[in-house]
Design an enzyme around this catalytic site. Structure first.
Site, PDB file in Angstrom:
ATOM      1  N   CYS A 199     -26.807 -35.507  13.965  1.00  0.00           N
ATOM      2  CA  CYS A 199     -28.079 -34.868  13.607  1.00  0.00           C
ATOM      3  C   CYS A 199     -28.278 -34.788  12.111  1.00  0.00           C
ATOM      4  O   CYS A 199     -29.269 -35.273  11.573  1.00  0.00           O
ATOM      5  CB  CYS A 199     -28.176 -33.497  14.263  1.00  0.00           C
ATOM      6  SG  CYS A 199     -26.768 -32.437  13.919  1.00  0.00           S
TER       7      CYS A 199
ATOM      8  N   CYS B 286     -21.404 -36.915  11.899  1.00  0.00           N
ATOM      9  CA  CYS B 286     -22.311 -35.963  12.550  1.00  0.00           C
ATOM     10  C   CYS B 286     -23.697 -36.569  12.711  1.00  0.00           C
ATOM     11  O   CYS B 286     -24.364 -36.879  11.733  1.00  0.00           O
ATOM     12  CB  CYS B 286     -22.400 -34.677  11.724  1.00  0.00           C
ATOM     13  SG  CYS B 286     -23.764 -33.621  12.244  1.00  0.00           S
TER      14      CYS B 286
END
Length: 143
Positions: free
Chosen positions: A54, A52
């Protein structure tokens, strides 16, 4: 291994390297997780790594930077969610009462989770806030 799995393995390698180059021990099998958990003493930071962008893009550097503080865990290990599925599932069994979250970080005292940072504690927070969250937990639990 199919083409997608190989692609994801190659994509994840720099994310693995970021932690292992900083001294984290990578646990890739459920047996390695059990051996670590059965033999570990003191405090341990367990980093649940993730692709992921972010949250993980903030979490990895924050975890690494937090280790420059005087109070820090005795052990630092990582499992990779979505990559080392059995190891991640096994580690999460030790996090009784904490729902799966990727990325996430658990501070353990022995086998007991004494502080947990969920993905929602990482997203929309600055690196400084995440580092402070970790350092506060280290100081509280290294006494």
């Amino acid at each position: 291994m199919n083409a997608y799995e190989e692609y994801m393995r190659q994509m994840a390698q720099p994310m693995r390297d970021e932690l292992t180059n900083a001294g984290f021990t990578e646990l890739t099998t459920s047996e390695e997780v059990d051996r670590f958990m059965e033999s570990t003493e003191g405090t341990s930071l367990v980093f649940i790594n993730s692709v992921c962008g972010c949250a993980a893009g903030l979490a990895r550097p924050s975890a690494i930077y937090s280790l420059n503080h005087e109070a820090k865990p005795d052990n630092i290990v990582t499992v990779f969610a979505g990559q080392d599925k059995e190891a991640t599932a096994r580690m999460r069994e030790y996090f009784d009462g904490y729902p799966p979250s990727s990325p996430s970080m658990a501070l353990l005292k022995g086998k007991e989770v004494v502080h947990f940072i969920h993905r929602h504690d990482i997203e929309n927070h600055s690196a400084e806030e995440i580092v402070e969250n970790l350092i506060t937990a280290y100081e509280k639990n290294n006494r």
